[in-house]
Design an enzyme around this catalytic site. Structure first.
Site, PDB file in Angstrom:
ATOM      1  CE1 TYR A   1     110.942  46.511  -3.375  1.00 46.36           C
ATOM      2  CE2 TYR A   1     112.676  44.913  -2.952  1.00 46.36           C
ATOM      3  CZ  TYR A   1     111.580  45.317  -3.682  1.00 46.36           C
ATOM      4  OH  TYR A   1     111.121  44.536  -4.698  1.00 46.36           O
TER       5      TYR A   1
ATOM      6  CE  LYS B   1     106.518  45.199 -11.260  1.00 46.55           C
ATOM      7  NZ  LYS B   1     106.588  46.654 -11.081  1.00 46.55           N
TER       8      LYS B   1
ATOM      9  CE1 TYR C   1     107.228  46.648  -5.321  1.00 50.99           C
ATOM     10  CE2 TYR C   1     107.564  44.279  -5.199  1.00 50.99           C
ATOM     11  CZ  TYR C   1     108.010  45.536  -5.538  1.00 50.99           C
ATOM     12  OH  TYR C   1     109.246  45.687  -6.105  1.00 50.99           O
TER      13      TYR C   1
END
Length: 337
Positions: A263, A49, A289
């Protein structure tokens, strides 16, 4: 590609290393595995990010913003890095965290990324699973604006055309590194969620006419929805670059067979992949992830998806801080004091 024409706040440690994973390659019997270490971007323990936030925060400053708002899941890596860059720039940061797992234990709700959010000085508030998080952010922005603030709203994952420029830049960086190392890259593999990383990579690699395909390993949505989300954002990113129409559906590929129950919910494949990479390469993946992304890559290698002499680059998107929110997921042997 002239990315210098877009405003950017430089705070990451770039270029990130591109390294061979020789032990893992030997263990799996090929193909030749490499890792692009975007866990080493430098901002609050690193992660993908940071690249997006360099462009997003520059846009915020250019627009005169004095407050940052963003959202994510409870253990959001994006939230943690947003809190960090906001602190670095002296801007108040408000983070809205959505409960996507239903976990009630203190380790998950107070440790890991949540602890770091608070250490960076961000205000943190929670929302139930399924909440319209964009609407929640916009409501908060209206409240802050009524009090005289100038809020800037960053979407989850930093995934919009401005943020995706970070991975257009990463594509350029990767191609340059490969050239300097004499490396022919046959595929780039990474975990794909909010779509910005894959959309930026695809757009950048296509714009460079690199011929390098990208395979996203999905961590949240079904294949059709994930690919549609990535394609839509890649098309918008290409238009933002001034190169509309260069990305097509053929450039966007996601494999969403490794999501598991949902998730942020651990899978056995993720646990095994994370342990294997830690023991063989000394590299920490994350449970949400990159762990699932690596689990997918390892399984596809076992299914002969790649040729033995292929060079496959795994993009490590960071997030090891999230490990501390999952202390019971890895069934590690005890220790003696």
């Amino acid at each position: 590609m002239n990315l210098a024409r877009f405003p950017r706040v430089r705070c990451g440690h770039f270029p990130t290393p591109l390294e061979p994973m020789e032990n893992l390659t030997r263990h799996l019997g090929g193909p030749k595995l490499w890792i692009k270490r975007d866990d080493c971007t430098g901002l609050s323990s690193g992660g993908n990010k940071t690249r997006k936030l360099e462009f997003l925060m520059a846009d915020a400053l250019q627009r005169g913003a004095d407050t940052i708002i963003t959202q994510g899941a409870t253990q959001s890596n994006h939230a943690r890095q947003t809190a960090a860059i906001a602190a670095k720039l002296g801007l108040p940061c408000h983070i809205l965290l959505e409960d996507r797992t239903g976990y009630a234990d203190a380790a998950y709700n107070l440790n890991g990324n949540v602890l770091l959010d608070r250490l960076h000085g961000a205000s943190v508030s929670r929302r139930p699973g399924g909440a319209d998080m964009q609407a929640e952010m916009e409501a908060l922005a209206r409240d802050l604006a009524a009090k005289g603030r100038k809020p800037y709203v960053i979407p989850g994952g930093g995934s919009n055309p401005v943020g995706a420029l970070g991975y257009v830049a990463a594509a350029q960086e990767l191609v340059t590194q490969a050239y300097e190392q004499g490396l022919r890259i046959d595929c780039v593999v990474h975990a794909t969620g909010s779509a910005g990383t894959q959309a930026g990579l695809v757009t950048g690699l296509v714009a460079l006419n690199s011929g390098i395909p990208v395979l996203g390993i999905g961590v949240r949505a079904p294949k059709d929805r994930q690919e549609a989300n990535v394609l839509k954002l890649a098309e918008a990113t290409a238009a933002h670059l001034g190169r509309p129409g260069i990305v097509t559906s053929e450039h966007v590929v996601a494999n969403c067979d490794y999501v598991g129950q949902g998730y942020g919910l651990p899978t056995q494949g993720m646990v095994e992949a994370l342990k294997l990479v830690a023991k063989l390469e000394g590299i920490l993946l994350d449970p949400v992830y990159s762990g699932k992304g690596m689990a997918g890559l390892i399984d596809l290698i076992g299914k002969k998806h790649f040729k033995p002499d292929d060079n496959v680059v795994f993009l490590h998107t960071g997030g090891s801080a999230g490990l501390f929110a999952y202390p019971d997921a890895f069934d590690l042997p005890g220790y003696t004091a």
